[in-house]
Design a protein around this motif. Structure first.
Motif, PDB file in Angstrom:
ATOM      1  N   THR A 540       1.318  -1.408  -0.035  1.00 44.88           N
ATOM      2  CA  THR A 540      -0.494   0.141   0.041  1.00 44.88           C
ATOM      3  C   THR A 540       1.030   1.283  -0.151  1.00 44.88           C
ATOM      4  OG1 THR A 540       0.439   0.371   2.261  1.00 44.88           O
ATOM      5  CG2 THR A 540      -1.528  -1.358   1.033  1.00 44.88           C
ATOM      6  N   THR A 541       0.243   2.335  -0.616  1.00 49.59           N
ATOM      7  CA  THR A 541       1.236   4.147  -0.488  1.00 49.59           C
ATOM      8  C   THR A 541       0.122   4.797  -0.132  1.00 49.59           C
ATOM      9  OG1 THR A 541       2.107   4.891  -1.385  1.00 49.59           O
ATOM     10  CG2 THR A 541       1.067   3.556  -2.796  1.00 49.59           C
ATOM     11  N   ASN A 542       0.657   5.956   0.541  1.00 47.35           N
ATOM     12  CA  ASN A 542       0.067   6.923   0.937  1.00 47.35           C
ATOM     13  C   ASN A 542       0.463   8.225  -0.049  1.00 47.35           C
ATOM     14  OD1 ASN A 542       2.690   7.920   1.061  1.00 47.35           O
ATOM     15  ND2 ASN A 542       2.456   9.362   2.621  1.00 47.35           N
ATOM     16  N   LEU A 543       0.733   7.511  -1.657  1.00 49.72           N
ATOM     17  CA  LEU A 543       1.194   8.745  -2.477  1.00 49.72           C
ATOM     18  C   LEU A 543       0.355   9.222  -3.765  1.00 49.72           C
ATOM     19  CD1 LEU A 543       3.819   9.503  -4.286  1.00 49.72           C
ATOM     20  CD2 LEU A 543       3.234   7.680  -6.271  1.00 49.72           C
ATOM     21  N   ALA A 544      -0.604   8.805  -3.527  1.00 48.89           N
ATOM     22  CA  ALA A 544      -1.377   9.698  -3.978  1.00 48.89           C
ATOM     23  C   ALA A 544      -2.538  11.245  -2.971  1.00 48.89           C
ATOM     24  CB  ALA A 544      -3.123   9.282  -4.059  1.00 48.89           C
ATOM     25  N   GLU A 545      -2.176  11.463  -2.253  1.00 51.56           N
ATOM     26  CA  GLU A 545      -2.384  11.870  -0.538  1.00 51.56           C
ATOM     27  C   GLU A 545      -0.936  13.107  -0.548  1.00 51.56           C
ATOM     28  OE1 GLU A 545      -2.160   9.830   3.150  1.00 51.56           O
ATOM     29  OE2 GLU A 545      -3.802   8.216   2.455  1.00 51.56           O
TER      30      GLU A 545
END
Length: 547
Positions: A540-545
């Motif tokens: 998973t990642t928080n890249l979109a945030e």
């Protein structure tokens, strides 16, 4: 639509994943320990052969017989443990013509010899038994016998006991760590019906006006729960793949359907031979046997009950459409011949070794037939529909407890991730074939599997496997932005987790090597210009945030 897939997920997780036994919140009983642990009464001897005779009284749902159990002593043996469910009757246990004394505790049977058998001796005991075995309410997802009728009203009988235990119906050393080197199976079935069991058919003999004995022999190591009987109005047809005999046993009225549907076996074998190595039990042949339940990996007699349809009972477990291109039960249960039957976990807690690799064979087959992109689409779809990430994949050792159902598709996506960590497909396929060759016909555990892949890849993988197998949540690739500079790191349960991952920039992969500390992303890569290749790396990642 979302509700439909949630409903599908709930249905499948209740049904598709073995018969036990997920975590019991750490609360186990004496019965669990007797079944799951290894004590001197079990480890002081090694099973060599089962010679199993069973008569099936279908009308009364009653069985009777004897298992002639040959063994070699590893240490001096005064008392041995065998297993038979407590509802089944022990008629007698004989050694050298004399009855042996025994005691019972739950499903364990403790047998005492008058004098200790010395180390490195081979002996046989005859264990006579009878009774009404447990009948499965919802096979194969709860264990037991199946007594039913086919469409023509003829009797149709089988049994499915993975996880529940083969000692549900016949006496044996019911632990994954010890497989008999060979087995003979002799089943007395009512005249007019056929019995199909594992291995090669040795012939039949009519014993009276009511019963015929069907004789089968397995010449390779086989796990207890794979030993099987199937009684029905069967007809047989055959095929050949290279030097491998292919035999199919189906109900008489399904012959034409089966001839069409089972053509999928040949391209499957083409694929598996190429990617994971030759079929591991050619001496015993490969068989598909129609059963009154969905399926099971019964060695050399794979149970098939998928109604001659594509997908999983006509459904696509990935919700992508790719799962409807092939017959799930043929591919998945046959994949177990390599992973689960040939390579077997020593303890049910390590059942991921069976199910993760076998679930990955589904993607291997898709890739062989329709290409890598379809395989990745299928795997990525199963992340959404089939994985919970609620508890660990590895169960508790020594108490007959497997881990969560995530061992299937979370495990398959973990293995797919490992492939792209290695980042060399020729090396990857060679490693898989070496794995199935080096571990062929053995029992093993998580530690040995990790050591193998570390040696073959030259990569430290303990943290990687621990992260996916021993913790519920998958690793998260974190990003942050400070003064127009992007930083990244892993948020993971393992402090030393350092898995590489690919960023996609202008349709090109750029590999980065995150660890648990913040690192700068190259200034040449702007946030708007890259994404993470989530099909190849299960994270998973928080890249979109990040703004």
């Amino acid at each position: 639509m979302r509700f439909f897939f949630l409903l599908l997920f709930l249905l499948v997780t209740q049904t598709n994943f073995a018969q036990v036994l997920s975590h019991k919140n750490g609360v186990y009983t004496r019965a669990d320990s007797l079944r799951g642990s290894l004590r001197p009464e079990r480890t002081n001897y090694d099973v060599l052969k089962y010679n199993l005779y069973v008569k099936v009284d279908i009308d009364n749902k009653f069985i009777s017989g004897v298992n002639k159990i040959s063994f070699r002593t590893v240490n001096n043996l005064k008392k041995m443990q065998l297993d038979l469910f407590e509802n089944m009757q022990i008629d007698s246990i004989k050694y050298r013509g004399k009855n042996l004394k025994y005691t019972r505790e739950f499903n364990a049977v403790f047998i005492t010899f008058e004098e200790s058998i010395q180390k490195n001796k081979e002996h046989t005991i005859d264990f006579y038994f009878s009774g009404k075995p447990i009948v499965a309410n919802n096979p194969p997802w709860d264990g037991g016998f199946i007594f039913t009728k086919d469409q023509n009203g003829k009797d149709w009988v089988s049994v499915a006991v993975q996880g529940t235990g083969a000692s549900l119906w016949y006496p044996n050393k019911d632990h994954l760590s010890d497989e008999p080197d060979e087995v003979e199976i002799h089943v007395a079935a009512p005249n007019g019906l056929m019995n199909v069991s594992n291995g090669r058919f040795l012939g039949k003999e009519k014993i009276d006006d009511n019963y015929t004995v069907w004789n089968w022999k397995v010449t390779n190591p086989i796990n207890n729960y794979n030993i099987i009987l199937n009684i029905g109005d069967y007809v047989n047809f055959s095929d050949q793949y290279k030097d491998l005999d292919l035999d199919y046993y189906v109900l008489s009225y399904n012959l034409e359907k089966a001839k069409k549907s089972f053509k999928e076996v040949i391209p499957m074998m083409d694929c598996f031979y190429d990617k994971i190595g030759p079929y591991p039990f050619p001496e015993d042949s490969y068989k598909l046997v129609e059963t009154p339940f969905l399926g099971m990996e019964h060695q050399s007699a794979v149970a098939y009950g998928n109604f001659y349809t594509k997908g999983y009972m006509g459904r696509d477990l990935s919700a992508t459409g790719v799962g409807l291109k092939w017959d799930y039960i043929i591919i998945h249960e046959s994949g177990h011949e390599w992973f689960g039957n040939s390579i077997t976990a020593k303890d049910i807690a390590d059942m991921w070794i069976h199910e993760s690799f076998t679930s990955y064979t589904e993607a291997i087959y898709i890739e062989c037939r329709w290409g890598l992109e379809d395989a990745l689409t299928y795997l990525n779809g199963t992340k959404q529909t089939m994985v919970t990430n609620h508890s660990s994949i590895i169960g508790d050792y020594g108490v007959n407890s497997e881990g969560s159902g995530d061992m299937y598709f979370k495990g398959a996506n973990m293995i797919n991730t490992l492939r792209f960590i290695i980042n060399d497909d020729e090396k990857w396929w060679n490693i898989l074939k070496k794995f199935t060759t080096q571990f062929k016909h053995t029992t093993t555990d998580t530690s040995n599997v990790i050591q193998f892949f570390e040696k073959e890849t030259g990569i430290e993988l303990t943290a990687f496997f621990n992260e996916y197998l021993r913790y519920a949540q998958i690793p998260k690739l974190q990003f942050k932005k400070e003064s127009n500079q992007i930083y990244y790191r892993w948020q993971a349960n393992q402090n030393n987790f350092n898995m590489p991952v690919d960023l996609v920039t202008n349709n090109q992969n750029t590999r980065i090597y995150p660890n648990n500390t913040w690192q700068k992303l190259s200034k040449k890569i702007a946030k708007k210009d890259f994404e993470i290749n989530l099909k190849k790396f299960y994270i998973t990642t928080n890249l979109a945030e990040i703004k």
